[in-house]
Design a protein around this motif. Structure first.
Motif, PDB file in Angstrom:
ATOM      1  N   LEU B  36       0.835  -1.205   0.000  1.00 55.29           N
ATOM      2  CA  LEU B  36       0.000   0.000   0.000  1.00 55.29           C
ATOM      3  C   LEU B  36       0.867   1.251   0.000  1.00 55.29           C
ATOM      4  O   LEU B  36       0.609   2.219  -0.712  1.00 55.29           O
ATOM      5  N   ARG B  37       1.906   1.202   0.834  1.00 62.45           N
ATOM      6  CA  ARG B  37       2.803   2.360   0.936  1.00 62.45           C
ATOM      7  C   ARG B  37       3.468   2.635  -0.413  1.00 62.45           C
ATOM      8  O   ARG B  37       3.537   3.767  -0.875  1.00 62.45           O
ATOM      9  N   VAL B  38       3.953   1.561  -1.046  1.00 64.27           N
ATOM     10  CA  VAL B  38       4.627   1.705  -2.344  1.00 64.27           C
ATOM     11  C   VAL B  38       3.638   2.223  -3.393  1.00 64.27           C
ATOM     12  O   VAL B  38       3.933   3.140  -4.163  1.00 64.27           O
ATOM     13  N   LEU B  39       2.434   1.641  -3.381  1.00 64.53           N
ATOM     14  CA  LEU B  39       1.416   2.022  -4.359  1.00 64.53           C
ATOM     15  C   LEU B  39       1.046   3.498  -4.208  1.00 64.53           C
ATOM     16  O   LEU B  39       1.002   4.246  -5.188  1.00 64.53           O
ATOM     17  N   VAL B  40       0.804   3.900  -2.961  1.00 60.02           N
ATOM     18  CA  VAL B  40       0.399   5.301  -2.729  1.00 60.02           C
ATOM     19  C   VAL B  40       1.525   6.235  -3.118  1.00 60.02           C
ATOM     20  O   VAL B  40       1.313   7.251  -3.790  1.00 60.02           O
ATOM     21  N   SER B  41       2.747   5.890  -2.708  1.00 57.43           N
ATOM     22  CA  SER B  41       3.837   6.816  -2.978  1.00 57.43           C
ATOM     23  C   SER B  41       4.126   6.904  -4.476  1.00 57.43           C
ATOM     24  O   SER B  41       4.357   7.985  -4.998  1.00 57.43           O
ATOM     25  N   GLN B  42       4.071   5.754  -5.187  1.00 58.89           N
ATOM     26  CA  GLN B  42       4.308   5.779  -6.637  1.00 58.89           C
ATOM     27  C   GLN B  42       3.193   6.521  -7.365  1.00 58.89           C
ATOM     28  O   GLN B  42       3.458   7.316  -8.258  1.00 58.89           O
ATOM     29  N   SER B  43       1.960   6.228  -6.949  1.00 59.91           N
ATOM     30  CA  SER B  43       0.829   6.882  -7.598  1.00 59.91           C
ATOM     31  C   SER B  43       0.880   8.376  -7.354  1.00 59.91           C
ATOM     32  O   SER B  43       0.657   9.179  -8.266  1.00 59.91           O
ATOM     33  N   ALA B  44       1.210   8.740  -6.099  1.00 61.02           N
ATOM     34  CA  ALA B  44       1.275  10.165  -5.762  1.00 61.02           C
ATOM     35  C   ALA B  44       2.323  10.844  -6.632  1.00 61.02           C
ATOM     36  O   ALA B  44       2.104  11.935  -7.163  1.00 61.02           O
ATOM     37  N   ARG B  45       3.452  10.161  -6.798  1.00 57.23           N
ATOM     38  CA  ARG B  45       4.533  10.738  -7.590  1.00 57.23           C
ATOM     39  C   ARG B  45       4.077  10.924  -9.048  1.00 57.23           C
ATOM     40  O   ARG B  45       4.259  11.978  -9.634  1.00 57.23           O
ATOM     41  N   THR B 294      -3.079  21.909  -7.590  1.00 62.26           N
ATOM     42  CA  THR B 294      -3.837  22.158  -6.364  1.00 62.26           C
ATOM     43  C   THR B 294      -4.907  21.089  -6.156  1.00 62.26           C
ATOM     44  O   THR B 294      -5.083  20.555  -5.056  1.00 62.26           O
ATOM     45  N   VAL B 295      -5.597  20.751  -7.253  1.00 60.49           N
ATOM     46  CA  VAL B 295      -6.666  19.746  -7.157  1.00 60.49           C
ATOM     47  C   VAL B 295      -6.093  18.390  -6.766  1.00 60.49           C
ATOM     48  O   VAL B 295      -6.613  17.697  -5.877  1.00 60.49           O
ATOM     49  N   MET B 296      -4.978  17.993  -7.399  1.00 60.75           N
ATOM     50  CA  MET B 296      -4.403  16.683  -7.103  1.00 60.75           C
ATOM     51  C   MET B 296      -3.813  16.640  -5.707  1.00 60.75           C
ATOM     52  O   MET B 296      -3.849  15.613  -5.032  1.00 60.75           O
ATOM     53  N   SER B 297      -3.268  17.788  -5.275  1.00 64.31           N
ATOM     54  CA  SER B 297      -2.713  17.844  -3.925  1.00 64.31           C
ATOM     55  C   SER B 297      -3.813  17.588  -2.896  1.00 64.31           C
ATOM     56  O   SER B 297      -3.630  16.859  -1.913  1.00 64.31           O
ATOM     57  N   SER B 298      -4.979  18.187  -3.156  1.00 64.32           N
ATOM     58  CA  SER B 298      -6.108  17.991  -2.253  1.00 64.32           C
ATOM     59  C   SER B 298      -6.551  16.519  -2.266  1.00 64.32           C
ATOM     60  O   SER B 298      -6.833  15.920  -1.230  1.00 64.32           O
ATOM     61  N   LEU B 299      -6.579  15.937  -3.485  1.00 69.26           N
ATOM     62  CA  LEU B 299      -6.970  14.521  -3.598  1.00 69.26           C
ATOM     63  C   LEU B 299      -5.973  13.633  -2.844  1.00 69.26           C
ATOM     64  O   LEU B 299      -6.358  12.722  -2.111  1.00 69.26           O
ATOM     65  N   LEU B 300      -4.682  13.930  -3.024  1.00 69.19           N
ATOM     66  CA  LEU B 300      -3.663  13.092  -2.390  1.00 69.19           C
ATOM     67  C   LEU B 300      -3.695  13.223  -0.868  1.00 69.19           C
ATOM     68  O   LEU B 300      -3.419  12.272  -0.144  1.00 69.19           O
ATOM     69  N   ASP B 301      -4.055  14.428  -0.390  1.00 73.35           N
ATOM     70  CA  ASP B 301      -4.211  14.581   1.071  1.00 73.35           C
ATOM     71  C   ASP B 301      -5.275  13.612   1.576  1.00 73.35           C
ATOM     72  O   ASP B 301      -5.111  12.966   2.602  1.00 73.35           O
ATOM     73  N   THR B 302      -6.373  13.537   0.814  1.00 73.58           N
ATOM     74  CA  THR B 302      -7.455  12.620   1.190  1.00 73.58           C
ATOM     75  C   THR B 302      -6.970  11.173   1.126  1.00 73.58           C
ATOM     76  O   THR B 302      -7.224  10.368   2.023  1.00 73.58           O
ATOM     77  N   VAL B 303      -6.239  10.862   0.021  1.00 80.71           N
ATOM     78  CA  VAL B 303      -5.734   9.495  -0.146  1.00 80.71           C
ATOM     79  C   VAL B 303      -4.807   9.130   1.005  1.00 80.71           C
ATOM     80  O   VAL B 303      -4.855   8.021   1.555  1.00 80.71           O
ATOM     81  N   LEU B 304      -3.937  10.078   1.382  1.00 79.82           N
ATOM     82  CA  LEU B 304      -2.986   9.799   2.469  1.00 79.82           C
ATOM     83  C   LEU B 304      -3.704   9.579   3.790  1.00 79.82           C
ATOM     84  O   LEU B 304      -3.307   8.733   4.597  1.00 79.82           O
ATOM     85  N   GLN B 308      -3.660   6.181   5.959  1.00 78.77           N
ATOM     86  CA  GLN B 308      -3.342   6.043   7.390  1.00 78.77           C
ATOM     87  C   GLN B 308      -4.348   5.115   8.084  1.00 78.77           C
ATOM     88  O   GLN B 308      -3.974   4.276   8.894  1.00 78.77           O
ATOM     89  N   TYR B 309      -5.617   5.302   7.734  1.00 76.45           N
ATOM     90  CA  TYR B 309      -6.652   4.438   8.335  1.00 76.45           C
ATOM     91  C   TYR B 309      -6.459   2.986   7.911  1.00 76.45           C
ATOM     92  O   TYR B 309      -6.578   2.058   8.708  1.00 76.45           O
ATOM     93  N   VAL B 310      -6.172   2.823   6.593  1.00 75.00           N
ATOM     94  CA  VAL B 310      -5.980   1.454   6.091  1.00 75.00           C
ATOM     95  C   VAL B 310      -4.770   0.812   6.772  1.00 75.00           C
ATOM     96  O   VAL B 310      -4.799  -0.363   7.175  1.00 75.00           O
ATOM     97  N   LEU B 311      -3.695   1.594   6.928  1.00 76.97           N
ATOM     98  CA  LEU B 311      -2.489   1.051   7.574  1.00 76.97           C
ATOM     99  C   LEU B 311      -2.775   0.672   9.027  1.00 76.97           C
ATOM    100  O   LEU B 311      -2.302  -0.351   9.518  1.00 76.97           O
ATOM    101  N   ALA B 312      -3.559   1.538   9.695  1.00 77.36           N
ATOM    102  CA  ALA B 312      -3.899   1.226  11.091  1.00 77.36           C
ATOM    103  C   ALA B 312      -4.705  -0.081  11.141  1.00 77.36           C
ATOM    104  O   ALA B 312      -4.450  -0.948  11.997  1.00 77.36           O
ATOM    105  N   GLY B 313      -5.665  -0.203  10.211  1.00 78.73           N
ATOM    106  CA  GLY B 313      -6.451  -1.438  10.159  1.00 78.73           C
ATOM    107  C   GLY B 313      -5.579  -2.634   9.837  1.00 78.73           C
ATOM    108  O   GLY B 313      -5.696  -3.696  10.457  1.00 78.73           O
ATOM    109  N   ALA B 314      -4.660  -2.433   8.872  1.00 76.90           N
ATOM    110  CA  ALA B 314      -3.763  -3.537   8.483  1.00 76.90           C
ATOM    111  C   ALA B 314      -2.876  -3.941   9.655  1.00 76.90           C
ATOM    112  O   ALA B 314      -2.569  -5.124   9.835  1.00 76.90           O
TER     113      ALA B 314
END
Lengths: 241, 393
Positions: B36-45, B294-304, B308-314
């Motif tokens: 998940l971490r790799v996916l989020v970070s790569q996608s964010a990039r 700006t729009v993607m930054s806002s989206l990525l904030d939500t994704v991040l 965090q919730y998914v990681l806590a659950g995991a």
């Protein structure tokens, strides 16, 4: 002092489990090389314990346990394990085969669990030859759960004799076998012991088999040999045939 | 050691169902947070890079996120169409270039992007095979489209009908593939590009048909006035633009009213950007100007935050799973107690017996770690592509 031609020599043996309760003493017991000895007596008197003391699985509190000329009780744990795998072959009532290994790998097991033995092609060939001699040569690729009780015990015997032990210790080896299979397994055991001049010490409850042995050690005659007044220990009486 | 490993292998193979379940459970526990971490970070990039490389986007007022996702990543949710006049309005303002984007149509699962040649210069995309778009009815393929379909210059692509029941709607257009674009590791690899006017032909706003002024078409004419000719339904309408029929293609109505999905706006500097955005801030303005970063930054904030919730659950699931795995290993060791005693009684060395017993655990953990590494590498290699596909779907 070791007795001439005795492969097992016990002197003033005193043993008790740490948990307490059971205790036995053996003032003196010698087993001659190349003999077939039956150990009999009621359950709980120490027959299996005697085998474990001879094999070095257990260590006496006091006394001498000399097997193959080696003071087993004086050895450290690692040395006793090496002694056991090199000089003693053990046959169990419950066979104690590993279900996840094939027949061949069960037979070769001693060579895989001790650095004292080296597994090579010659050993593998010998394993196959012994398996053939014991009538399970065509079942080497099977797992124990695909074998009959008698076949399993023959695998157990193969495993015990493969390293070429000086003494075979069999703990009720026919206890779980039907009469016909029992005879065949005993025939196998005796024939192998006779051919290789291996000493055979067998714990048994089956008095019908006793005629086949050279000597019987009876644990039932408690106190006949050494138990003193007030002792709770057991000591076997013996009779030569 | 090899004998202990052999025995462990035999044990794991014999109890293969238990082994596979254990490996799967431990692998999931390890992989979910790492992957998940790799996916989020790569996608964010990947998402951020494309958004940062796109100064402004204009489109019909509505969801800025949908507008950006469609314009930059060619998502499936096409925003409400904007008049082409808005594109020319930006261009005529002198403050920026405007590159139209029209994403209404698809060919199979691949979006068809109608745009101008300026798009390729703006994205710095080269043609790897064939040539660039030149005339009406041509298309160029993104690198992945060419790879997955096996098509190339000289082949044809047919646009998908929007609805088989809409007889008055857009008809499929057969387009000649004239080039394949160089791989850019971006959403441009996954689409088919055509000229904007070609896309309008697909929309039915331009068409070509039999020449009704020719003598042989006389029997097709129902009515002829000074300005219009009405023909019957047997007039042949072309579904492919060729050199022979290209001259017959024409557009009806006012081009300014033609639709586009959005436009990428490229101002030369910050000042021009600010001035342009100011012009679109009136309340009655029907067009929206957004900064994709700006729009993607806002989206990525939500994704991040979600991450965090998914990681806590995991983590919680991981603790529970590892607890169960520990219990399974513990029970396994207890079940193997008799085997351990047998090995000791036979004369097995302490180290070998311990190794045989531990090898089961070590083997499961090692294979799980290996599987996790492989999955993580696959995620790293294909994660951004998967996210792009997910955005398009």
């Amino acid at each position: 002092m070791a007795r001439v031609d005795a492969i097992v020599d016990l002197e003033r043996l005193d043993f008790g489990y740490r948990e307490g309760g059971f205790r036995f003493r053996i003032p003196s017991l010698a087993i001659a090389r190349r003999s077939a000895v039956a150990v009999i007596g009621p359950s709980g008197v120490g027959k299996t314990t005697l085998l474990h003391l001879i094999a070095g699985i257990l260590v006496p509190d006091r006394g001498l346990v000399r097997v193959c000329g080696i003071d087993v009780a004086a050895l450290g744990d690692a040395a006793r394990r090496s002694f056991r795998i090199e000089h003693v072959g053990l046959v169990f009532q419950e066979f104690e085969l590993l279900d996840y290994l094939s027949v061949l790998d069960n037979i070769l097991l001693p060579y895989r669990i001790s650095p004292a033995l080296r597994l090579d092609a010659a050993v593998r060939d010998r394993a196959r030859r012994i398996a053939d001699e014991l009538g399970i040569g065509d079942k080497l690729g099977r797992h124990p759960d695909c074998l009959s009780q008698g076949e399993r015990q023959r695998v157990g015997i193969c495993r015990a004799v493969l390293p070429g032990p000086d003494i075979l210790l069999a703990d009720e080896p026919t206890g779980n076998l039907d009469p016909g299979t029992k005879e065949r397994v005993l025939d196998t055991l005796f024939a192998y012991a006779a051919r290789t001049e291996t000493t055979l010490v067998t714990v048994t409850h089956d008095h019908a088999l006793l005629d086949r042995f050279d000597r019987i050690i009876d644990f039932q005659d408690i106190g006949a040999a050494a138990a003193k007044p007030g002792d709770t220990g057991h000591a076997p009486a013996e009779s030569a045939r | 050691m090899r004998h202990a490993l052999f025995l462990a292998w035999c044990y794991l193979r014999f109890h293969r169902v238990k082994t596979v379940i254990l490996i799967a459970a431990v692998t999931l526990v390890l992989y979910v947070p790492i992957g998940l971490r790799v996916l989020v970070s790569q996608s964010a990039r990947a998402l951020t890079a494309r958004a940062d490389a796109t100064p402004l986007v204009i489109g019909t007022r509505g969801s800025p996120l949908e507008l950006v996702l469609d314009t930059l990543y060619f998502g499936a949710n096409e925003p409400a169409p904007m008049r082409f006049a808005e594109v020319t309005r930006v261009a005529s303002s002198g403050l920026a270039e405007a590159i139209p984007i029209y994403t209404r149509f698809r060919a199979g699962s691949h979006p068809i992007v109608g745009t101008s040649l300026d798009y390729f210069g703006f994205r710095r995309i080269e043609v790897a095979a064939g040539r660039q778009l030149a005339t009406l009815g041509e298309c160029v393929l993104g690198a992945n489209v060419a790879a997955t379909t096996g098509l190339g210059p000289g082949d044809y692509v047919v646009s998908s009908p929007e609805s088989v029941f809409d007889l008055a709607g857009a008809y499929p257009l057969r387009m000649a593939v004239v080039g394949v674009l160089a791989r850019s590791a971006s959403p441009d690899d996954d689409v088919i590009f055509a000229d904007l006017k070609t896309a309008w032909v697909m929309a039915g706003m331009g068409h070509g048909h039999q020449d009704l002024t020719a003598p042989q078409a006389a029997n097709l004419i129902l009515e002829r006035t000074e300005r219009t000719v009405t023909a019957n339904a047997t007039v042949v309408e072309y579904n492919e633009i060729t050199a022979e029929n290209a001259a017959s293609f024409h557009f009806h109505g006012d081009l300014a009213a033609y639709p586009v999905s959005a436009a990428i706006v490229v101002p030369p500097d910050q000042k021009a950007s600010a001035l342009l955005r100011g012009r679109y801030e009136a309340d009655d303005e029907t067009v929206l100007v957004v900064r994709p970063s700006t729009v993607m930054s806002s989206l990525l904030d939500t994704v991040l935050t979600v991450e965090q919730y998914v990681l806590a659950g995991a983590a919680l699931v991981g603790v529970a799973t590892l607890g169960i795995a520990t219990l399974v290993f513990g029970l396994s060791l207890r079940l193997r107690r008799r085997e351990r005693e047998t090995l000791v009684r036979i004369g097995g060395s302490r180290a070998r017996v311990a190794t045989v017993m531990a090898a089961e655990i070590v083997g499961v953990l090692a294979v799980s770690a290996l599987a996790t590494a492989v999955l993580t590498m696959l995620t790293s290699a294909y994660g951004a592509t998967m996210v792009r596909a997910w955005i398009r779907s």
